[in-house]
Motif scaffolding. Sequence first.
Motif, PDB file in Angstrom:
ATOM      1  N   ARG A   6       0.792  -1.236   0.000  1.00 30.65           N
ATOM      2  CA  ARG A   6       0.000   0.000   0.000  1.00 30.65           C
ATOM      3  C   ARG A   6       0.818   1.276   0.000  1.00 30.65           C
ATOM      4  O   ARG A   6       0.253   2.367  -0.099  1.00 30.65           O
ATOM      5  CB  ARG A   6      -0.900   0.031   1.242  1.00 30.65           C
ATOM      6  N   LEU A  50       1.162   7.159   0.728  1.00 24.16           N
ATOM      7  CA  LEU A  50       0.146   6.227   0.250  1.00 24.16           C
ATOM      8  C   LEU A  50       0.329   6.014  -1.242  1.00 24.16           C
ATOM      9  O   LEU A  50       0.414   6.980  -2.010  1.00 24.16           O
ATOM     10  CB  LEU A  50      -1.246   6.778   0.533  1.00 24.16           C
ATOM     11  N   LYS A  81      -2.512  10.669  12.870  1.00 20.43           N
ATOM     12  CA  LYS A  81      -3.535   9.932  13.637  1.00 20.43           C
ATOM     13  C   LYS A  81      -4.677   9.418  12.771  1.00 20.43           C
ATOM     14  O   LYS A  81      -5.318   8.435  13.127  1.00 20.43           O
ATOM     15  CB  LYS A  81      -4.058  10.763  14.806  1.00 20.43           C
ATOM     16  N   TRP A  85      -4.399   7.670  10.342  1.00 25.42           N
ATOM     17  CA  TRP A  85      -3.999   6.341   9.862  1.00 25.42           C
ATOM     18  C   TRP A  85      -3.641   5.387  11.010  1.00 25.42           C
ATOM     19  O   TRP A  85      -3.212   4.274  10.765  1.00 25.42           O
ATOM     20  CB  TRP A  85      -2.845   6.478   8.867  1.00 25.42           C
ATOM     21  N   TRP A  86      -3.845   5.829  12.259  1.00 27.61           N
ATOM     22  CA  TRP A  86      -3.577   4.950  13.398  1.00 27.61           C
ATOM     23  C   TRP A  86      -4.508   3.732  13.320  1.00 27.61           C
ATOM     24  O   TRP A  86      -5.677   3.840  12.947  1.00 27.61           O
ATOM     25  CB  TRP A  86      -3.805   5.675  14.715  1.00 27.61           C
ATOM     26  N   GLY A  87      -3.997   2.592  13.685  1.00 26.97           N
ATOM     27  CA  GLY A  87      -4.806   1.376  13.730  1.00 26.97           C
ATOM     28  C   GLY A  87      -5.073   0.738  12.377  1.00 26.97           C
ATOM     29  O   GLY A  87      -5.786  -0.257  12.303  1.00 26.97           O
ATOM     30  N   SER A  88      -4.487   1.262  11.309  1.00 24.02           N
ATOM     31  CA  SER A  88      -4.741   0.740   9.961  1.00 24.02           C
ATOM     32  C   SER A  88      -3.717  -0.298   9.520  1.00 24.02           C
ATOM     33  O   SER A  88      -3.857  -0.884   8.446  1.00 24.02           O
ATOM     34  CB  SER A  88      -4.731   1.891   8.954  1.00 24.02           C
ATOM     35  N   GLY A  89      -2.670  -0.494  10.307  1.00 22.24           N
ATOM     36  CA  GLY A  89      -1.598  -1.405   9.931  1.00 22.24           C
ATOM     37  C   GLY A  89      -0.552  -0.776   9.023  1.00 22.24           C
ATOM     38  O   GLY A  89       0.412  -1.446   8.637  1.00 22.24           O
ATOM     39  N   ILE A  90      -0.724   0.485   8.686  1.00 20.86           N
ATOM     40  CA  ILE A  90       0.199   1.133   7.759  1.00 20.86           C
ATOM     41  C   ILE A  90       1.579   1.307   8.374  1.00 20.86           C
ATOM     42  O   ILE A  90       2.595   1.042   7.719  1.00 20.86           O
ATOM     43  CB  ILE A  90      -0.373   2.472   7.252  1.00 20.86           C
ATOM     44  N   GLU A 131       3.351  -1.968   8.348  1.00 22.87           N
ATOM     45  CA  GLU A 131       3.796  -2.294   6.987  1.00 22.87           C
ATOM     46  C   GLU A 131       5.069  -1.521   6.632  1.00 22.87           C
ATOM     47  O   GLU A 131       6.019  -2.096   6.082  1.00 22.87           O
ATOM     48  CB  GLU A 131       2.672  -1.961   6.007  1.00 22.87           C
TER      49      GLU A 131
END
Length: 183
Positions: free
Chosen positions: A13, A75, A105, A107-112, A115
């Motif tokens: 991603r 991204l 913040k 994108w927090w919790g998205s796994g980014i 990754e």
Amino acid sequence: MIHIGTKTIETDRLILRRFTKNDAAEVHRNFAGDPVVTEFLRWSCHEDMAETQAEVAEWVKAYDDLSYYNWAITLKESGEVIGSVGCAWMNEHIDMVHTYYCIGKAWWGSGIVTEAYKAVVKYFFEEVGANRIEAYHAPENPASGKVMQKCGLTYEGTLRCGDYNSHGIVDAAVYAILRSEYK
């Protein structure tokens, strides 16, 4: 270690790349200008765009040094800069790289960040030749430690008053992974 500088890394991603001066507005909007994001960092929230522009200009200038590693987390779908990941310092005597990451913040919790960080761990072991990769986090920020664990780092202990951030002198939870443990 063999220093090769900050080279572009692609994941499912993300594109991890060098910062450019044109990134300052997104850096400020998405993370550097947000006091919630910068709460546990070693640098304070940027008060204004001029501060972010000056900092990004320093990052860009530092790329002349091949032992400087600082990636913009972007991204793939939009190219938007949403965070940073890299090396805060290193110890050449033991081939150790001390790493960091920061992400907006939204994108927090998205796994980014996981990754991005996994890709950087791979880069330091496979391209640079590190023997040890470590990172610290404030005990009050356990989500950061969860990222480290997901990326294969092991909790080694807490350094009492062993670090600093925007709160002053603080404890530091230490995580690391060795080349012999890397899969």
